[in-house]
Design a protein around this motif. Structure first.
Motif: not given
Length: 170
Positions: A138-160
């Motif tokens: 998360x390379x953003x300028x504000x966590x509440x109302x970002x005006x600049x930057x980018x975020x990348x998030x991914x989750x891999x799950x295996x359900x047993x």
């Protein structure tokens, strides 16, 4: 706030309490409380292995209750209530203050039952469990109302363990 349906505007208020250095230097204990369409509480303790370590452990738990609506085009068919409780722990590595990778396991209980309408799938309840791998940058300028930057998030799950047995409707 979700106003995508004119006749059914939903709202959930969420707040977070963060306590710093509660379990040692650089540790954080974060507790989220929410109410509205979703009710719940969740808590996580982020604790580095050592004061200067990039490795960390993060035990966590949550309990929520939320509505799940089923539609056919724009016609509402059913509303289910999902009750969920989970506990688990992650082990992770913080590459810098913007990026982390974590792996963990969580186990819990899920209860999905019909609240209103015609049943679209069987009511079910039982134990659930999953192993996950999560990456966040998360390379953003504000966590509440970002005006600049980018975020990348991914989750891999295996359900047993998943819900397999229907229970009678309430």
């Amino acid at each position: 706030m979700d106003g995508s349906e004119n006749d059914d505007v939903t709202f959930t208020f969420l707040t977070r309490l963060t306590l710093l250095d509660i379990a040692g230097y650089r540790s954080e204990w974060r507790t989220d409380v929410q109410f509205g369409n979703t009710y719940g509480v969740g808590s996580e303790l982020y604790r580095p292995f050592a004061a200067t370590s990039r490795w960390f452990v993060a035990p966590h738990g949550d309990a929520t209750s939320t509505a799940f609506k089923v539609f056919s085009k724009s016609d509402p068919l059913a509303e289910y209530r999902l009750y969920r409780t989970h506990i688990g722990a992650d082990v992770g590595y913080g590459f810098d203050r913007f990026t982390e990778l974590r792996a963990g396991y969580e186990v819990g209980y899920l209860d999905a039952h019909l609240r209103l309408g015609t049943p679209q799938f069987p009511t079910a309840a039982g134990r659930v469990g999953d192993t996950k791998l999560h990456f966040l940058t998360a390379h953003i300028d504000d966590p509440i109302a970002p005006r600049d930057g980018y975020t990348f998030e991914t989750t891999l799950q295996w359900f047993d363990t998943i819900l397999e047995r229907p229970v009678p409707s309430r």
